[in-house]
Scaffold this active site. Structure first.
Site, PDB file in Angstrom:
ATOM      1  N   ASN A 183       0.849  -1.198   0.000  1.00  0.00           N
ATOM      2  CA  ASN A 183       0.000   0.000   0.000  1.00  0.00           C
ATOM      3  C   ASN A 183       0.879   1.240   0.000  1.00  0.00           C
ATOM      4  O   ASN A 183       1.781   1.329   0.828  1.00  0.00           O
ATOM      5  CB  ASN A 183      -0.901   0.029   1.241  1.00  0.00           C
ATOM      6  N   ASP A 201      10.981   1.864   2.545  1.00  0.00           N
ATOM      7  CA  ASP A 201      10.409   1.664   3.880  1.00  0.00           C
ATOM      8  C   ASP A 201      10.719   0.274   4.421  1.00  0.00           C
ATOM      9  O   ASP A 201      10.606   0.018   5.592  1.00  0.00           O
ATOM     10  CB  ASP A 201       8.903   1.935   3.892  1.00  0.00           C
TER      11      ASP A 201
END
Length: 197
Positions: free
Chosen positions: A31, A58
Site C-alpha cells: 500500500n 520503507d
C-alpha cells in the site's frame, strides 16, 4: 508557476522498478499498490527533472508465514508490504543510468537529501564530522534477484527474476564493516536515531 516542494518515491524498488505486470506473485501486495508501467515511467520523469528529490525504502519485510495467510493464494489475507532496501541502490543505478541519471544525483537522492529532510546532521556525506556510513557499489555487476540468495530473512520478493546491472558489495555503518563481499559480517551495531524536534 508551480511551487517546488520536497517529494519522495518512498518505496523506491516498488515504485521505480516493478509494475502491475512485472511484480512476482502476491508477495508484491503493498500500500499504495503497484501501478501500471506508464505510472512508473511518469515517476521516473519526476526523478529526472528534480521534482522528486529523495528516494528511500520503507523496507516492510516479514517472513513468509507472516506475509501470506490461509489460503496462501487469497489476496485479501496477504499482508501489505515487503523488503526493498537491498534493491534500492542496484535498482536506481540499473534503471537510472539507462535514463541518464548521474551517479552523483543517485547519491544525493539516497543519502544527502533524505538526511536533510529528516534533520540528521551527521548523515548524508563523506566528510569530517559525518558518520562513516558508506555503501560500495559495483556498477558493472549483472545479477538476477533470487529471494533464496538474499541475506534478508524474508523468503520471497516481488523482484524475483529481475536482472540488475549493479550490486552493493560492501557496507560500512559508522565505520563498522557490516557487509563484506556481499555477506553480512559482525554483530548488529544499528541504533535508533531521534529526529530533532
Amino acid at each position: 508557476m508551480r511551487s517546488r516542494t520536497s517529494t519522495s518515491a518512498a518505496r523506491s524498488p516498488s515504485d521505480l522498478l516493478a509494475d502491475i505486470t512485472t511484480a512476482h506473485g502476491l508477495g508484491g501486495k503493498v500500500n499504495p499498490p503497484l501501478r501500471p508501467r506508464e505510472d512508473v515511467e511518469a515517476l521516473w520523469e519526476y526523478v529526472l527533472d528534480g521534482t522528486v528529490d529523495w528516494v528511500v525504502s520503507d523496507h516492510a519485510c516479514c517472513r513468509e508465514e507472516l506475509k501470506f495467510g490461509e489460503p496462501e493464494d487469497d489476496v485479501f489475507v496477504v499482508r501489505s508490504g515487503f523488503g526493498g532496501t537491498e534493491y534500492l541502490l542496484p535498482g536506481l543505478i540499473t534503471e537510472g543510468t539507462k535514463r541518464g541519471l548521474p551517479l552523483g544525483r543517485i547519491a544525493a537522492l539516497t543519502s544527502w537529501n533524505p538526511a536533510q529532510r529528516y534533520g540528521l546532521p551527521s548523515k548524508g556525506a563523506i566528510a569530517p564530522g559525518f558518520d562513516a556510513d558508506i555503501a560500495l557499489v559495483d556498477p558493472g555487476r549483472t545479477w538476477t534477484v533470487r529471494a533464496a540468495e538474499s541475506e534478508s530473512t524474508q523468503e520471497y520478493t516481488p523482484f524475483e527474476g529481475f536482472e540488475l546491472t549493479a550490486r552493493v558489495t560492501d557496507t560500512f555503518l559508522r565505520g563498522h564493516h557490516i557487509l563484506r563481499a556481499g555477506e553480512v559480517v559482525g554483530e548488529p551495531v544499528g541504533a535508533y536515531l531521534h529526529r530533532p524536534a
